[in-house]
Design a protein around this motif. Structure first.
Motif, PDB file in Angstrom:
ATOM      1  N   TYR A 166       4.169   0.103 -27.177  1.00  0.00           N
ATOM      2  CA  TYR A 166       3.513   0.637 -25.597  1.00  0.00           C
ATOM      3  C   TYR A 166       3.852   0.011 -24.697  1.00  0.00           C
ATOM      4  CZ  TYR A 166       1.140   4.712 -23.855  1.00  0.00           C
ATOM      5  OH  TYR A 166      -0.052   5.450 -22.928  1.00  0.00           O
ATOM      6  N   LEU A 167       4.349   0.109 -24.075  1.00  0.00           N
ATOM      7  CA  LEU A 167       4.498  -1.122 -22.796  1.00  0.00           C
ATOM      8  C   LEU A 167       3.867  -0.631 -21.983  1.00  0.00           C
ATOM      9  CD1 LEU A 167       4.309  -3.912 -21.346  1.00  0.00           C
ATOM     10  CD2 LEU A 167       7.170  -2.875 -20.911  1.00  0.00           C
ATOM     11  N   GLU A 168       3.367   0.682 -20.953  1.00  0.00           N
ATOM     12  CA  GLU A 168       3.611   1.844 -20.794  1.00  0.00           C
ATOM     13  C   GLU A 168       1.667   1.540 -20.501  1.00  0.00           C
ATOM     14  OE1 GLU A 168       3.267   6.014 -19.285  1.00  0.00           O
ATOM     15  OE2 GLU A 168       4.603   5.569 -20.697  1.00  0.00           O
ATOM     16  N   GLY A 169       1.335   2.434 -21.930  1.00  0.00           N
ATOM     17  CA  GLY A 169      -0.200   1.870 -22.219  1.00  0.00           C
ATOM     18  C   GLY A 169      -1.153   1.418 -21.388  1.00  0.00           C
ATOM     19  N   ALA A 170      -0.382  -0.244 -22.324  1.00  0.00           N
ATOM     20  CA  ALA A 170      -0.904  -1.815 -22.346  1.00  0.00           C
ATOM     21  C   ALA A 170      -0.864  -2.022 -20.866  1.00  0.00           C
ATOM     22  CB  ALA A 170      -0.033  -2.529 -23.299  1.00  0.00           C
ATOM     23  N   MET A 171      -0.426  -1.631 -19.797  1.00  0.00           N
ATOM     24  CA  MET A 171       0.074  -2.250 -19.008  1.00  0.00           C
ATOM     25  C   MET A 171      -1.220  -1.678 -17.655  1.00  0.00           C
ATOM     26  SD  MET A 171       4.082  -3.176 -17.818  1.00  0.00           S
ATOM     27  CE  MET A 171       3.896  -3.641 -15.550  1.00  0.00           C
ATOM     28  N   GLN A 172      -1.196  -0.062 -18.046  1.00  0.00           N
ATOM     29  CA  GLN A 172      -1.979   0.960 -17.686  1.00  0.00           C
ATOM     30  C   GLN A 172      -3.453   0.390 -17.706  1.00  0.00           C
ATOM     31  OE1 GLN A 172      -0.640   5.103 -18.722  1.00  0.00           O
ATOM     32  NE2 GLN A 172       0.396   5.276 -16.833  1.00  0.00           N
ATOM     33  N   ARG A 173      -3.583  -0.069 -18.834  1.00  0.00           N
ATOM     34  CA  ARG A 173      -4.611  -0.034 -18.903  1.00  0.00           C
ATOM     35  C   ARG A 173      -5.410  -0.953 -18.703  1.00  0.00           C
ATOM     36  NH1 ARG A 173      -9.000   0.740 -23.262  1.00  0.00           N
ATOM     37  NH2 ARG A 173      -7.854   3.102 -23.926  1.00  0.00           N
ATOM     38  N   LEU A 174      -4.468  -2.471 -18.624  1.00  0.00           N
ATOM     39  CA  LEU A 174      -4.732  -3.950 -17.755  1.00  0.00           C
ATOM     40  C   LEU A 174      -5.293  -3.583 -16.513  1.00  0.00           C
ATOM     41  CD1 LEU A 174      -2.704  -5.971 -20.208  1.00  0.00           C
ATOM     42  CD2 LEU A 174      -4.841  -5.466 -20.247  1.00  0.00           C
ATOM     43  N   LEU A 175      -4.428  -3.052 -15.611  1.00  0.00           N
ATOM     44  CA  LEU A 175      -4.415  -2.418 -14.790  1.00  0.00           C
ATOM     45  C   LEU A 175      -5.563  -1.755 -14.144  1.00  0.00           C
ATOM     46  CD1 LEU A 175      -0.180  -1.511 -13.731  1.00  0.00           C
ATOM     47  CD2 LEU A 175      -1.673  -3.587 -12.818  1.00  0.00           C
ATOM     48  N   ALA A 176      -5.675  -1.098 -14.868  1.00  0.00           N
ATOM     49  CA  ALA A 176      -6.929  -0.013 -14.399  1.00  0.00           C
ATOM     50  C   ALA A 176      -8.548  -1.105 -14.661  1.00  0.00           C
ATOM     51  CB  ALA A 176      -7.147   1.168 -15.500  1.00  0.00           C
ATOM     52  N   GLU A 177      -8.489  -1.688 -15.779  1.00  0.00           N
ATOM     53  CA  GLU A 177      -9.327  -2.665 -15.781  1.00  0.00           C
ATOM     54  C   GLU A 177      -9.996  -3.374 -14.767  1.00  0.00           C
ATOM     55  OE1 GLU A 177      -8.947  -4.508 -19.840  1.00  0.00           O
ATOM     56  OE2 GLU A 177      -9.419  -2.382 -20.681  1.00  0.00           O
ATOM     57  N   THR A 224       9.864  -9.489 -25.604  1.00  0.00           N
ATOM     58  CA  THR A 224       9.957  -8.986 -26.179  1.00  0.00           C
ATOM     59  C   THR A 224      11.481  -9.092 -26.928  1.00  0.00           C
ATOM     60  OG1 THR A 224      10.666  -6.415 -27.065  1.00  0.00           O
ATOM     61  CG2 THR A 224       9.828  -6.756 -25.214  1.00  0.00           C
ATOM     62  N   GLY A 225      11.572  -8.311 -27.614  1.00  0.00           N
ATOM     63  CA  GLY A 225      13.441  -8.813 -27.748  1.00  0.00           C
ATOM     64  C   GLY A 225      14.262  -8.368 -27.310  1.00  0.00           C
ATOM     65  N   SER A 226      14.290  -6.821 -26.986  1.00  0.00           N
ATOM     66  CA  SER A 226      14.919  -6.131 -25.745  1.00  0.00           C
ATOM     67  C   SER A 226      13.735  -5.241 -25.382  1.00  0.00           C
ATOM     68  CB  SER A 226      16.081  -5.434 -26.358  1.00  0.00           C
ATOM     69  OG  SER A 226      16.007  -4.937 -25.281  1.00  0.00           O
ATOM     70  N   LEU A 227      13.789  -5.021 -23.538  1.00  0.00           N
ATOM     71  CA  LEU A 227      12.537  -4.330 -22.391  1.00  0.00           C
ATOM     72  C   LEU A 227      13.634  -2.567 -22.846  1.00  0.00           C
ATOM     73  CD1 LEU A 227      10.446  -4.458 -20.925  1.00  0.00           C
ATOM     74  CD2 LEU A 227      12.080  -4.568 -19.153  1.00  0.00           C
ATOM     75  N   GLU A 228      14.579  -2.731 -23.311  1.00  0.00           N
ATOM     76  CA  GLU A 228      15.308  -0.609 -23.770  1.00  0.00           C
ATOM     77  C   GLU A 228      14.292  -0.635 -24.783  1.00  0.00           C
ATOM     78  OE1 GLU A 228      18.153   1.523 -22.779  1.00  0.00           O
ATOM     79  OE2 GLU A 228      17.774  -0.568 -22.045  1.00  0.00           O
ATOM     80  N   TRP A 229      13.771  -1.302 -25.639  1.00  0.00           N
ATOM     81  CA  TRP A 229      12.751  -0.025 -26.690  1.00  0.00           C
ATOM     82  C   TRP A 229      11.574  -0.065 -26.472  1.00  0.00           C
ATOM     83  CZ3 TRP A 229      16.516   1.523 -28.776  1.00  0.00           C
ATOM     84  CH2 TRP A 229      17.631   1.041 -29.447  1.00  0.00           C
ATOM     85  N   ALA A 230      11.132  -0.969 -25.094  1.00  0.00           N
ATOM     86  CA  ALA A 230       9.936  -0.777 -24.735  1.00  0.00           C
ATOM     87  C   ALA A 230       9.565   0.956 -23.789  1.00  0.00           C
ATOM     88  CB  ALA A 230       8.892  -1.567 -23.922  1.00  0.00           C
ATOM     89  N   VAL A 231       8.187   1.343 -24.100  1.00  0.00           N
ATOM     90  CA  VAL A 231       8.233   2.493 -23.684  1.00  0.00           C
ATOM     91  C   VAL A 231       7.749   2.074 -22.153  1.00  0.00           C
ATOM     92  CG1 VAL A 231       6.695   4.712 -23.374  1.00  0.00           C
ATOM     93  CG2 VAL A 231       7.245   3.875 -25.964  1.00  0.00           C
ATOM     94  N   LEU A 232       8.500   3.112 -20.788  1.00  0.00           N
ATOM     95  CA  LEU A 232       7.951   2.623 -19.828  1.00  0.00           C
ATOM     96  C   LEU A 232       8.020   3.644 -18.343  1.00  0.00           C
ATOM     97  CD1 LEU A 232       9.620  -1.189 -19.135  1.00  0.00           C
ATOM     98  CD2 LEU A 232       6.789  -0.081 -19.139  1.00  0.00           C
ATOM     99  N   PRO A 233       7.451   3.488 -18.089  1.00  0.00           N
ATOM    100  CA  PRO A 233       7.445   4.908 -17.172  1.00  0.00           C
ATOM    101  C   PRO A 233       8.358   4.701 -15.540  1.00  0.00           C
ATOM    102  CG  PRO A 233       5.369   3.786 -16.515  1.00  0.00           C
ATOM    103  CD  PRO A 233       5.935   3.101 -17.491  1.00  0.00           C
ATOM    104  N   ALA A 234       8.542   5.324 -15.266  1.00  0.00           N
ATOM    105  CA  ALA A 234       9.407   5.627 -14.102  1.00  0.00           C
ATOM    106  C   ALA A 234       8.751   4.418 -13.786  1.00  0.00           C
ATOM    107  CB  ALA A 234       9.868   6.510 -13.068  1.00  0.00           C
ATOM    108  N   ASN A 235       7.662   4.510 -12.962  1.00  0.00           N
ATOM    109  CA  ASN A 235       6.719   3.387 -12.090  1.00  0.00           C
ATOM    110  C   ASN A 235       5.283   2.934 -13.087  1.00  0.00           C
ATOM    111  OD1 ASN A 235       5.047   5.054 -10.077  1.00  0.00           O
ATOM    112  ND2 ASN A 235       7.534   5.720  -9.782  1.00  0.00           N
ATOM    113  N   PHE A 236       4.589   1.949 -11.561  1.00  0.00           N
ATOM    114  CA  PHE A 236       3.525   1.972 -11.496  1.00  0.00           C
ATOM    115  C   PHE A 236       2.397   2.174 -10.046  1.00  0.00           C
ATOM    116  CE2 PHE A 236       5.128  -0.052 -15.899  1.00  0.00           C
ATOM    117  CZ  PHE A 236       3.609   0.254 -16.731  1.00  0.00           C
ATOM    118  N   ALA A 237       2.737   2.927  -9.385  1.00  0.00           N
ATOM    119  CA  ALA A 237       2.801   3.005  -7.801  1.00  0.00           C
ATOM    120  C   ALA A 237       0.911   3.304  -8.427  1.00  0.00           C
ATOM    121  CB  ALA A 237       3.724   3.951  -6.944  1.00  0.00           C
TER     122      ALA A 237
END
Length: 949
Positions: free
Chosen positions: A716-727, A743-756
């Motif tokens: 769940y890369l989306e949630g991790a990045m959102q939490r760190l950016l918000a902090e 990670t071995g492949s970003l293809e299996w990461a949960v990512l949004p369209a962007n973090f704008a």
């Protein structure tokens, strides 16, 4: 069962259903009445008055009989059957006029035209039972065999009539023959069901004779063998040649507990009554417990009873459709005998209490299960879409969540047979209780499954970006103009932007769509679209409702136009349809503090007078009351101190069940990456990421911690990045994080369209890094298409100097050093004023809410409805709303209805998608329509044969 002759049942089985039916049909008429032709309006009035009249007569008669303390006579049942069957026949015959082609199908819920039959069916069943009970008094002898003989004669006679008589029958001309066939079909069905039910009832009341001697045998047949056989046939286990779909013919009754309850129910009804009063009371409790099971299948199959004769004739096992009716008669008779015996040993209150309490156990158990599913789903939705960054990540129980997601997906399955839904009625209850009568989009279903599941789902990541329209479109912007006016009262500009769009092609039904970046400090306040020679003002509506209505109207090839936010300050404009060579005009009004240049589809238009503002630039910040939201003009921002912050690398380690390699494989990559950057190792930080995010304390052995972490859920890369950016945004420091995924492949990461939305957290940079196998890092954009790597020429320079606000010594925010204005939150907490006006500063309040929602989703969620209402009152477009131009009042009423549904539910849920699932009441009408259609076609064929001769 004699209690059914009590007039009080008229209020339960007649008046109450009629009130609900009248409210539902009245609400629908209020939406579509402006589209109805005069004849249809007159028909609505006539049938509505007739329905209300029937209800008043029945309520008055029930009250009169209650006052006289008299039971319902057989004449009541006969008149009720005749009256309501005639009404349903008229209703069905004129259905095309009640819901004519002028009314788009999407405006009428799938089950709405069929509510009359659904709500009147209990009244018809009660009327038939009143006749049965009056004609079969318990104090007189009756014979069951003649009743079974009459019942059997109906399907046999129908078969012989169809095989021997119809081929030689000269049918009369006109509509008389059609009506005669339908009346004959209804009469035969009523005779068949009545005498069959009467025969079973006589068997149940027999205390001596051959039938009583073999009572256990036919009880086992009705209560055990036939229910189990029915489940097996419905599931396709038996008689596969019937073509039972995977979801079942009448519903998905594949679960083991359906078979378990069928066996338990049959055993309890067949077991001899014990002589001990306490065992008899326990038996009453057991039989009451399974009563809900019997009633459920009776309600499911009640609408199919009119087709029972056809099923018996056409399909050898069609008699199984009668099982719920016969089972209910047996079940009610056994319960009434238990109550009658136990009242001699216990108080009436105790016996009735046991009966009611036990009957409620199964419905309450189902409700508790659904509430558990609701809790799991809504907890997961809150974790994904409105997380609380001030608290550690919560632990989500994946098992009930994945079970719930499986149920939701089954309800959405477009391959389900039209002869059955997931679980009739229970699916509707599930959707209401768990999903607030909304649904989950395929995107959200897949995201939840990927975050909390243990397998790698196969999906196309681009589907998460479908909301954004493409830039390419056949119609082209041929003229762009503006009109600006300075409003001294609010010290802001008001500018109209007018677009002239031309379809250069000779093909019609084209759509124009484009995106535009709205400069900061600009708010859209009005929108229009020219259609049919008039200018239609846009309606500001809740975004999901507006998008749904736009899609439905577009499918009808009608005239919608919509304007809405994508991400950040980017807007989408869509207009449909364009005829060949057609020119259409649309536009919107913008409130802005300073003159700005706006670009749309490659053309630029100036809003406001630059020369007038150049002499008096806005040097001071503009602040809302309480200093909660601050607008800093480009000039005011340039006066802030310029500072250089230090970067540190924050590694996001893949600890998910979908990880393709062990942690030791990545150790060398991380070490190589840090060695290439002197001093980076000392300040590096690490977080373990799966369905949860765990940030390791400084000095922790990250490799040991990684190896010791159970591999669960997705990356769940989306949630991790959102939490760190918000902090980083909430607690600005002289350092800022550079996020590095491992990670071995970003293809299996949960990512949004962007973090704008979180770009304000790190104004120095607009990228994050993905660690490659050789220790190098590949840059990905935070602003758009985050799953795609940037080309070397696209990688922006990082580590730029930023502006500290309000001071470098005590900064509360860091702002990009550019020539653009900025909006910042001046306090840690935020609240919206109770009433917003229509000024530029009210738009600043709404902008402040969006900033607060991005960095504090959980705290902002309770204010979501207030923010939507504030957008409505101010007329200012926000990311929660959309401007939608509609062409008639019916579309506007349908939009309002859909909006009320959405606003009453969870914000993370979605409106129903394009997959139209047939509801339970539609099934019986569909089958009845097929049967009548077949009779009509046969009639026309016979008429043609007769004319040919």
């Amino acid at each position: 069962m004699q209690n059914l002759l009590n007039p009080k049942w008229l209020f339960v089985l007649n008046t109450l259903p009629l009130v609900v039916l009248a409210l539902l049909l009245g609400a629908e008429y209020g939406v579509i009445h402006t589209l109805l032709p005069p004849d249809s309006k007159k028909l609505w009035l006539v049938l509505g008055s007739l329905l209300v009249g029937l209800g008043v007569v029945h309520a008055g008669y029930a009250g009169w009989q209650l006052k006289r303390k008299q039971p319902l006579p057989a004449l009541y049942g006969a008149l009720t059957l005749a009256a309501y069957i005639a009404f349903l026949y008229l209703y069905g015959y004129h259905l095309d006029h009640l819901f004519p082609r002028e009314v788009p199908r999407w405006m009428v819920p799938g089950e709405m035209p069929l509510y009359a039959g659904t709500f009147l069916m209990p009244t018809l069943a009660h009327a038939a039972l009143v006749i049965l009970l009056n004609l079969t008094p318990a104090d007189q002898p009756h014979r069951a065999l003649p009743n079974f003989g009459v019942a059997l004669a109906v399907p046999v006679g129908a078969y012989l009539f169809g095989q021997l008589v119809l081929p030689w029958w000269r049918v009369p001309g006109g509509q008389f023959g059609q009506h005669a066939l339908v009346v004959l079909f209804i009469t035969g069905t009523l005779v068949f069901l009545f005498f069959l039910a009467r025969g079973v009832y006589i068997l149940l009341t027999r205390k001596a004779g051959v039938w009583a001697e073999y009572q256990l045998l036919w009880k086992v047949l009705i209560t055990l063998v036939m229910p189990v056989l029915g489940l097996l046939v419905n599931s396709g286990v038996l008689f596969r040649d019937l073509g039972a779909p995977a979801s079942g013919i009448f519903g998905n009754f594949h679960g083991w507990w359906f078979y378990g309850l069928a066996v338990l129910n049959g055993a309890l009804l067949c077991v001899p009554a014990p002589t001990d009063k306490w065992w008899r009371l326990a038996l009453l409790a057991g039989r009451s417990f399974t009563l809900a099971y019997t009633l459920y299948f009776f309600l499911v199959f009640l609408p199919f009873l009119p087709l029972s004769v056809v099923a018996v004739v056409a399909v050898g096992v069609g008699f199984l459709m009668l099982t719920p009716l016969l089972l209910l008669l047996v079940h009610l008779r056994e319960l009434s005998q238990d109550v009658e015996v136990l009242r001699t040993y216990f108080s009436r209150r105790l016996v009735i209490g046991v009966l009611i309490a036990s009957s409620l156990l199964l419905p309450l158990g189902i409700t508790a299960n659904y509430l558990y599913c609701r809790q799991a789903l809504h907890q997961a939705l809150a974790y994904i879409y409105t997380p609380d960054y001030s608290k550690p990540t919560p632990q989500i129980n994946a098992n009930p969540l994945l079970y719930t997601l499986e149920r939701v997906r089954a309800h959405k399955d477009p391959s389900a047979s039209v002869f059955g839904s997931e679980l009739p009625y229970l699916s509707t209850y599930f959707n209401w209780l768990v999903l607030d009568n909304l649904t989950l989009s395929e995107e959200k279903l897949q995201r939840l499954e990927q975050v909390f599941g243990s397998e790698r789902p196969v999906y196309n990541r681009e589907q998460f970006q479908r909301e954004e329209p493409e830039e390419e479109s056949r119609p082209q912007l041929t003229k762009l103009t503006s009109r600006s006016h300075y409003d001294a009262r609010q010290a802001a500009w008001s500018s109209w932007v007018d677009l002239e769009i031309t379809n250069p092609d000779q093909w019609g039904n084209a759509e124009y769509h484009t995106t535009l970046a709205l400069p900061l400090g600009c708010w859209v306040q009005e929108y229009y679209l020219d259609m049919h020679g008039r200018r239609e003002k846009g309606i500001l509506a809740e975004k999901k409702s507006a998008m749904w209505v736009f899609a439905q109207i577009r499918n009808e090839q009608r005239d919608p136009g919509i304007l809405y936010y994508l991400t950040g300050n980017r807007l989408a404009l869509r207009v449909f349809p364009f005829a060949a060579r057609e020119v259409r005009r649309t536009g919107f009004r913008v409130l802005h503090k300073e003159p700005v240049a706006l670009q749309i589809a490659g053309q630029t238009v100036q809003l406001g007078e630059v020369a007038a503002s150049a002499t008096q630039p806005l040097r001071q910040s503009v602040t809302t009351s309480g200093g909660q939201v601050v607008y800093l003009s480009a000039t005011a921002k340039q006066a802030l101190p310029l500072v250089q912050r230090r970067p540190y690398y924050h590694f996001l380690l893949d600890a998910s069940a979908t990880a393709s390699a062990k942690p030791t494989v990545y150790q060398q990559r991380i070490e190589s990456f840090l060695q290439q950057r002197p001093g980076a190792k000392a300040t590096a930080r690490y977080s373990l990421v799966n369905s949860e995010i765990t940030t390791l304390p400084a000095g922790t052995d990250w490799l040991s911690a990684w190896q010791a972490t159970p591999a669960t859920g997705g990356y769940y890369l989306e949630g991790a990045m959102q939490r760190l950016l918000a902090e980083a945004w909430l607690h600005p420091t002289p350092e800022y994080p550079v996020l590095v995924t491992v990670t071995g492949s970003l293809e299996w990461a949960v990512l949004p369209a962007n973090f704008a939305a979180l770009q304000a957290a790190t104004p120095e940079q607009s990228t994050f890094l993905v660690l490659a196998a050789d220790g190098s890092a590949q840059a990905h954009s935070l602003l758009q298409h985050s799953s795609q790597p940037l080309l070397p020429t696209e990688t922006p320079a990082e580590g730029r100097a930023v502006r500290a606000w309000p001071t470098a010594e005590q900064p509360r925010a860091y702002l990009p050093d550019n020539e653009q204005p900025s909006v910042v939150l001046g306090a840690e907490t935020f609240y919206l004023p109770p009433a917003l006006g229509q000024t530029w500063q009210d738009g600043l309040w709404l902008q402040g809410y969006q900033l607060y929602q991005a960095r504090n989703p959980a705290a902002a969620e309770p204010m979501r409805l207030a923010a939507i209402r504030g957008s409505f009152r101010s007329g200012i477009l926000s990311p929660l709303t959309s401007y939608l131009a509609l062409e008639n009042e019916a579309q506007k009423a349908a939009l309002l209805r859909k909006q009320n549904e959405v606003l009453a539910g969870n914000a993370a849920l979605d409106v129903d998608d394009d997959v139209q699932r047939m509801s339970e009441p539609e099934l019986w009408v569909l089958l009845l329509a097929v049967g009548i259609w077949g009779l009509r076609n046969w009639y026309r064929h016979q008429k043609g044969v007769a004319l040919a001769k």
